[in-house]
Design a protein around this motif. Structure first.
Motif, mmCIF file in Angstrom:
data_model
loop_
_atom_site.group_PDB
_atom_site.id
_atom_site.type_symbol
_atom_site.label_atom_id
_atom_site.label_comp_id
_atom_site.label_asym_id
_atom_site.label_seq_id
_atom_site.Cartn_x
_atom_site.Cartn_y
_atom_site.Cartn_z
ATOM 1 N N ASP A 99 60.164 46.790 70.531
ATOM 2 C CA ASP A 99 61.495 46.906 71.129
ATOM 3 C C ASP A 99 62.526 46.475 70.107
ATOM 4 O O ASP A 99 62.847 47.212 69.182
ATOM 5 N N ARG A 100 63.036 45.285 70.221
ATOM 6 C CA ARG A 100 64.020 44.782 69.271
ATOM 7 C C ARG A 100 63.362 44.560 67.908
ATOM 8 O O ARG A 100 62.271 44.034 67.814
ATOM 9 N N GLY A 101 64.039 44.972 66.873
ATOM 10 C CA GLY A 101 63.513 44.814 65.527
ATOM 11 C C GLY A 101 62.567 45.906 65.102
ATOM 12 O O GLY A 101 62.014 45.842 63.999
ATOM 13 N N ARG A 102 62.381 46.926 65.959
ATOM 14 C CA ARG A 102 61.408 47.974 65.644
ATOM 15 C C ARG A 102 61.808 48.766 64.405
ATOM 16 O O ARG A 102 60.996 48.970 63.496
ATOM 17 N N LYS A 103 63.063 49.213 64.341
ATOM 18 C CA LYS A 103 63.508 50.004 63.192
ATOM 19 C C LYS A 103 63.543 49.171 61.922
ATOM 20 O O LYS A 103 63.127 49.628 60.850
ATOM 21 N N LEU A 104 64.023 47.948 62.044
ATOM 22 C CA LEU A 104 64.071 47.062 60.886
ATOM 23 C C LEU A 104 62.663 46.786 60.369
ATOM 24 O O LEU A 104 62.415 46.791 59.153
ATOM 25 N N GLY A 105 61.732 46.558 61.292
ATOM 26 C CA GLY A 105 60.350 46.323 60.901
ATOM 27 C C GLY A 105 59.703 47.538 60.279
ATOM 28 O O GLY A 105 58.884 47.409 59.367
ATOM 29 N N SER A 106 60.057 48.726 60.758
ATOM 30 C CA SER A 106 59.497 49.956 60.193
ATOM 31 C C SER A 106 59.914 50.123 58.740
ATOM 32 O O SER A 106 59.097 50.473 57.873
ATOM 33 N N VAL A 107 61.191 49.869 58.465
ATOM 34 C CA VAL A 107 61.680 49.978 57.087
ATOM 35 C C VAL A 107 60.993 48.933 56.206
ATOM 36 O O VAL A 107 60.544 49.234 55.092
ATOM 37 N N GLY A 108 60.912 47.701 56.708
ATOM 38 C CA GLY A 108 60.269 46.642 55.943
ATOM 39 C C GLY A 108 58.807 46.941 55.667
ATOM 40 O O GLY A 108 58.325 46.753 54.544
ATOM 41 N N ALA A 109 58.073 47.405 56.688
ATOM 42 C CA ALA A 109 56.656 47.713 56.517
ATOM 43 C C ALA A 109 56.458 48.870 55.545
ATOM 44 O O ALA A 109 55.534 48.853 54.721
ATOM 45 N N LEU A 110 57.325 49.879 55.617
ATOM 46 C CA LEU A 110 57.219 51.019 54.702
ATOM 47 C C LEU A 110 57.436 50.573 53.256
ATOM 48 O O LEU A 110 56.681 50.954 52.355
ATOM 49 N N LEU A 111 58.465 49.753 53.037
ATOM 50 C CA LEU A 111 58.739 49.268 51.688
ATOM 51 C C LEU A 111 57.603 48.378 51.177
ATOM 52 O O LEU A 111 57.190 48.483 50.007
ATOM 53 N N MET A 112 57.087 47.513 52.039
ATOM 54 C CA MET A 112 56.004 46.636 51.623
ATOM 55 C C MET A 112 54.753 47.435 51.266
ATOM 56 O O MET A 112 54.108 47.171 50.241
ATOM 57 N N GLY A 174 60.235 39.984 57.964
ATOM 58 C CA GLY A 174 60.440 38.671 58.550
ATOM 59 C C GLY A 174 61.639 38.629 59.469
ATOM 60 O O GLY A 174 61.596 38.020 60.553
ATOM 61 N N LEU A 175 62.724 39.287 59.054
ATOM 62 C CA LEU A 175 63.911 39.351 59.907
ATOM 63 C C LEU A 175 63.625 40.125 61.193
ATOM 64 O O LEU A 175 64.141 39.785 62.260
ATOM 65 N N ALA A 176 62.798 41.160 61.091
ATOM 66 C CA ALA A 176 62.427 41.934 62.283
ATOM 67 C C ALA A 176 61.623 41.074 63.256
ATOM 68 O O ALA A 176 61.792 41.170 64.475
ATOM 69 N N PHE A 177 60.736 40.219 62.719
ATOM 70 C CA PHE A 177 60.004 39.292 63.582
ATOM 71 C C PHE A 177 60.969 38.381 64.344
ATOM 72 O O PHE A 177 60.790 38.124 65.539
ATOM 73 N N LEU A 178 61.984 37.891 63.644
ATOM 74 C CA LEU A 178 62.956 37.010 64.289
ATOM 75 C C LEU A 178 63.792 37.767 65.318
ATOM 76 O O LEU A 178 64.035 37.265 66.414
ATOM 77 N N ARG A 179 64.224 38.968 64.943
ATOM 78 C CA ARG A 179 65.055 39.752 65.870
ATOM 79 C C ARG A 179 64.257 40.185 67.094
ATOM 80 O O ARG A 179 64.767 40.181 68.212
ATOM 81 N N GLY A 180 63.000 40.545 66.890
ATOM 82 C CA GLY A 180 62.171 40.990 68.007
ATOM 83 C C GLY A 180 61.620 39.852 68.845
ATOM 84 O O GLY A 180 61.083 40.097 69.926
ATOM 85 N N ARG A 181 61.719 38.626 68.328
ATOM 86 C CA ARG A 181 61.226 37.449 69.050
ATOM 87 C C ARG A 181 59.759 37.594 69.439
ATOM 88 O O ARG A 181 59.332 37.206 70.529
ATOM 89 N N VAL A 182 58.980 38.154 68.525
ATOM 90 C CA VAL A 182 57.567 38.373 68.801
ATOM 91 C C VAL A 182 56.703 37.231 68.282
ATOM 92 O O VAL A 182 55.513 37.149 68.611
ATOM 93 N N VAL A 183 57.288 36.374 67.443
ATOM 94 C CA VAL A 183 56.592 35.190 66.937
ATOM 95 C C VAL A 183 57.568 34.023 66.999
ATOM 96 O O VAL A 183 58.780 34.228 67.126
ATOM 97 N N PRO A 184 57.079 32.797 66.944
ATOM 98 C CA PRO A 184 58.001 31.657 66.885
ATOM 99 C C PRO A 184 58.935 31.768 65.676
ATOM 100 O O PRO A 184 58.596 32.386 64.669
ATOM 101 N N VAL A 185 60.102 31.147 65.807
ATOM 102 C CA VAL A 185 61.094 31.225 64.729
ATOM 103 C C VAL A 185 60.514 30.728 63.415
ATOM 104 O O VAL A 185 60.734 31.317 62.351
#
Length: 233
Positions: A99-112, A174-185
């Motif tokens: 949900d939240r952070g999905r697009k940001l995480g996709s870009v990050g995962a692709l670059l990584m 990492g920012l996507a994890f924070l935005r999506g609130r899927v892991v502790p801060v």
């Protein structure tokens, strides 16, 4: 008149697309192991250079491999394994963001993923240095060959993409994890610590910053991996 539905439409009312596809077990396992392989690589290199030295030039790389062949080979093999494992690891990490952070995480995962594929090629090319050390010859010519490999304009993009994926890609994930609130801060911050400490290490000239950053990233991705396992269950 009653009409029968095709088997593909005879469902219980839940759309197959109602839930995002869950990562397989292999990407999850890679999340637990990939950053630690890279931490071993960074640790072996840091210990080899604890009294000075490096591999920024061909001459330095030859001298370092000759002085610490075991540590540098361990660093190389661990880095190769880490690069291979990091690609499925980012797939598993991306699957946690629905949900939240999905697009940001996709870009990050692709670059990584792209960055570590490039890093695999960079590290593998280092085997040329081992071959040169094992077959002594003109050191100046050997150093010139290594420098030429690293500065070839046709492959410069490989180094640039690695830097982009390694630093920017990890930061975005990492920012996507924070935005999506899927892991502790703190877990999201641990992932972000890798690019921050990596840059800090370059500034102060200490490899141990990178070792610390890799360990923190390993903790952050391990927490994310436990969340993926919980979602699978």
């Amino acid at each position: 008149m009653e009409t029968s539905l095709p088997p593909s439409e005879q469902t219980s009312g839940t759309s197959p697309s109602a839930e995002p596809p869950r990562p397989g077990i292999a990407p999850v396992l890679a999340m637990f192991t990939a950053p630690w392989a890279l931490a071993v690589s960074n640790g072996a290199y840091a210990w080899a250079t604890r009294a000075g030295g490096g591999d920024s030039t061909g001459a330095e790389a030859l001298a370092l491999s000759e002085a610490h062949p075991g540590l540098i080979r361990l660093s190389t093999v661990a880095a190769l394994l880490g690069c291979l494992l990091m690609v499925p690891a980012v797939v598993g990490a991306r699957g946690l963001l629905v949900d939240r952070g999905r697009k940001l995480g996709s870009v990050g995962a692709l670059l990584m993923g792209a960055g570590y594929i490039c890093y695999f090629g960079i590290v593998f090319a280092g085997n040329v240095t081992f071959a040169m050390v094992e077959h002594p010859g003109n050191a100046a010519d050997y150093a010139a060959v290594i420098d030429g490999l690293q500065s070839d304009p046709s492959t410069l993009w490989v180094f640039l993409l690695f830097v982009l994926g390694n630093l920017v890609g990890t930061l975005l994930l990492g920012l996507a994890f924070l935005r999506g609130r899927v892991v502790p801060v703190w877990a999201g911050a641990a992932v972000i610590a890798w690019p921050v400490l990596h840059v800090a290490g370059l500034i102060v000239g200490s490899e141990w910053f990178e070792v610390a950053g890799a360990c923190l990233e390993g903790v952050g991705l391990a927490v994310a991996g436990t969340r993926v396992l919980a979602a699978r269950r």
